[in-house]
Scaffold this motif. Structure first.
Motif, short mmCIF file in Angstrom:
data_model
loop_
_atom_site.label_atom_id
_atom_site.label_comp_id
_atom_site.label_asym_id
_atom_site.label_seq_id
_atom_site.Cartn_x
_atom_site.Cartn_y
_atom_site.Cartn_z
N SER A 110 0.82 -1.20 0.00
CA SER A 110 0.00 0.00 0.00
C SER A 110 0.85 1.25 0.00
CB SER A 110 -0.93 -0.01 1.22
OG SER A 110 -1.77 -1.14 1.20
N GLN A 111 1.92 1.25 0.80
CA GLN A 111 2.79 2.40 0.85
C GLN A 111 3.45 2.65 -0.51
OE1 GLN A 111 5.52 1.68 4.00
NE2 GLN A 111 3.96 1.80 5.61
N ARG A 112 3.85 1.59 -1.21
CA ARG A 112 4.48 1.75 -2.50
C ARG A 112 3.50 2.30 -3.53
NH1 ARG A 112 8.13 -3.76 -3.18
NH2 ARG A 112 9.66 -3.27 -1.55
N MET A 113 2.26 1.86 -3.46
CA MET A 113 1.26 2.38 -4.39
C MET A 113 0.98 3.85 -4.13
SD MET A 113 -1.43 -0.78 -4.72
CE MET A 113 -2.43 0.19 -5.80
N GLU A 114 0.92 4.25 -2.85
CA GLU A 114 0.67 5.65 -2.52
C GLU A 114 1.85 6.53 -2.93
OE1 GLU A 114 -0.16 5.74 1.58
OE2 GLU A 114 -2.09 4.72 1.42
N ALA A 115 3.07 5.98 -2.91
CA ALA A 115 4.26 6.77 -3.22
C ALA A 115 4.56 6.81 -4.71
CB ALA A 115 5.46 6.20 -2.46
N HIS A 116 3.73 6.20 -5.56
CA HIS A 116 4.00 6.19 -6.98
C HIS A 116 3.89 7.60 -7.53
CE1 HIS A 116 4.10 4.92 -11.12
NE2 HIS A 116 4.32 3.68 -10.72
N LEU A 117 4.86 8.02 -8.37
CA LEU A 117 4.92 9.38 -8.87
C LEU A 117 3.69 9.76 -9.68
CD1 LEU A 117 8.67 9.69 -9.91
CD2 LEU A 117 7.56 10.58 -7.85
N ARG A 118 3.12 8.80 -10.37
CA ARG A 118 1.97 9.14 -11.19
C ARG A 118 0.76 9.54 -10.36
NH1 ARG A 118 1.49 4.05 -15.08
NH2 ARG A 118 1.88 3.05 -13.07
N GLN A 119 0.77 9.25 -9.05
CA GLN A 119 -0.31 9.63 -8.17
C GLN A 119 -0.11 11.00 -7.52
OE1 GLN A 119 -2.89 7.59 -8.16
NE2 GLN A 119 -1.83 6.09 -9.43
N ARG A 120 1.01 11.64 -7.77
CA ARG A 120 1.34 12.95 -7.16
C ARG A 120 1.09 14.05 -8.18
NH1 ARG A 120 1.51 11.84 -1.78
NH2 ARG A 120 2.95 10.13 -1.35
N TRP A 121 0.14 14.97 -7.89
CA TRP A 121 -0.19 16.03 -8.84
C TRP A 121 0.93 17.04 -9.00
CZ3 TRP A 121 -0.03 20.99 -7.07
CH2 TRP A 121 -0.08 21.18 -5.67
N TRP A 122 1.70 17.25 -7.91
CA TRP A 122 2.73 18.27 -7.99
C TRP A 122 3.88 17.87 -8.93
CZ3 TRP A 122 7.20 16.13 -6.30
CH2 TRP A 122 7.10 15.08 -5.39
N VAL A 123 4.01 16.57 -9.21
CA VAL A 123 5.04 16.15 -10.15
C VAL A 123 4.75 16.72 -11.54
CG1 VAL A 123 6.11 14.17 -11.28
CG2 VAL A 123 5.55 14.07 -8.83
N PHE A 124 3.47 16.71 -11.94
CA PHE A 124 3.10 17.25 -13.23
C PHE A 124 3.34 18.76 -13.29
CE2 PHE A 124 0.66 13.37 -12.75
CZ PHE A 124 0.84 12.76 -13.97
N VAL A 125 3.11 19.47 -12.15
CA VAL A 125 3.38 20.91 -12.10
C VAL A 125 4.86 21.18 -12.32
CG1 VAL A 125 3.26 22.98 -10.66
CG2 VAL A 125 1.40 21.32 -10.61
N LEU A 126 5.73 20.39 -11.67
CA LEU A 126 7.16 20.58 -11.86
C LEU A 126 7.59 20.33 -13.30
CD1 LEU A 126 8.59 18.88 -8.64
CD2 LEU A 126 8.39 21.32 -9.11
N VAL A 127 7.02 19.32 -13.93
CA VAL A 127 7.36 19.02 -15.33
C VAL A 127 6.95 20.17 -16.24
CG1 VAL A 127 6.92 17.47 -17.26
CG2 VAL A 127 7.28 16.53 -14.98
N ILE A 128 5.74 20.71 -16.01
CA ILE A 128 5.26 21.83 -16.83
C ILE A 128 6.14 23.06 -16.63
CG2 ILE A 128 3.35 23.42 -17.21
CD1 ILE A 128 1.47 21.10 -16.53
#
Length: 286
Positions: A252-270
């Motif tokens: 469960s922890q690994r699934m929660e920590a997946h980058l695709r589940q973090r919205w701020w990762v997309f903000v950084l990429v943009i």
């Protein structure tokens, strides 16, 4: 794997084509079934280097075999004498000896039969290239001729793929005029005895996913056998099973920590793309 004589007789009865090497311990091939007797070893063999001749004799297989460059293939390792019939391929020992038939065909009582009178065809396959294509052409041409026999039993309305890899669905094909809405088929093997309902598409095909094993299916008077191998070219998906509470928590922890589940990762990429674009504009780059 070793099988009983009863299983051999059952396979011979339901086969559309039989390929044998040596004697059959469960009985002879049925009269209406075409047979390909591969490498008939009756003791009268001649070991040597037997090169298949590029001069292909006239035979029912000529149209397919004439397109192959037979002179570029590795030699066979032995030649066996076979009964008389029409000759599809000949070989010469050391390229200079007398021509001997290595593929012979015949029709007896309406049943078609092919005989392969040589040993070493595997060398064509192992080297690939022209040898592999020649072997495929020989097998395909011989099989096509055997399966066009008038003595073959009439096909049923329902057929299935014989063997598939793990993770690949078994395909049932409807051979009738138009496929019905649904067909209940009984499946049985050592651990499963169930009924599946086939839903055919516009092409008359229905897919069923099964676990590895050998299955016998039946629908009315029609029946057959299909198998799913343990082997697979790729890794098929499997159900995940948590073996302990701790393993469940870690998953469960690994699934929660997946980058695709973090919205701020997309903000950084943009932001990175926008910054790179602004930098290129300031320097006058396209």
């Amino acid at each position: 794997a070793p099988v009983s004589a009863t299983a051999v007789r059952g396979a011979l009865t339901g086969a559309s084509l039989v390929i044998t090497r040596g004697s059959i311990p469960g009985g002879d091939v049925p009269r209406e079934t075409p047979v390909w007797r591969w490498s008939i070893e009756d003791g009268s063999s001649q070991i040597g280097e037997w090169y298949v001749s590029g001069s292909v004799p006239s035979s029912p297989l000529l149209a397919d075999l004439a397109r192959v460059e037979w002179d570029s293939l590795p030699p066979l390792l032995a030649w066996y004498s076979v009964p008389d019939g029409w000759t599809a391929l000949v070989a010469r020992e050391g390229r200079r000896g007398a021509a001997r038939p290595v593929v012979v065909g015949s029709t007896t009582g309406g049943r078609r039969e092919l005989m392969t009178a040589g040993h070493g065809f595997y060398r064509w396959v192992l080297r690939g290239g022209a040898g592999l294509e020649a072997f495929r052409t020989l097998v395909a041409a011989g099989t096509d001729w055997l399966l066009t026999s008038d003595r073959l039993p009439r096909r049923g309305r329902l057929e299935t793929s014989s063997v598939v890899q793990r993770g690949t669905p078994i395909i049932f094909r409807w051979r009738g005029a138009s496929p019905p809405d649904s067909v209940p088929v009984a499946l049985q093997n050592a651990s499963v005895d169930t009924v599946v309902v086939l839903r055919f598409d516009a092409d008359g095909m229905a897919a069923v996913r099964l676990d590895p094993g050998i299955y016998r299916w039946q629908w009315g008077q029609e029946r057959g056998t299909t198998a799913v191998e343990e082997y697979s070219d790729e890794w098929p998906p499997r159900d995940r099973v948590a073996r302990s509470k701790r393993a469940t928590e870690v998953g469960s922890q690994r699934m929660e920590a997946h980058l695709r589940q973090r919205w701020w990762v997309f903000v950084l990429v943009i932001m990175a793309f926008v910054g790179e674009w602004a930098w290129r504009q300031r320097r006058g780059l396209p």
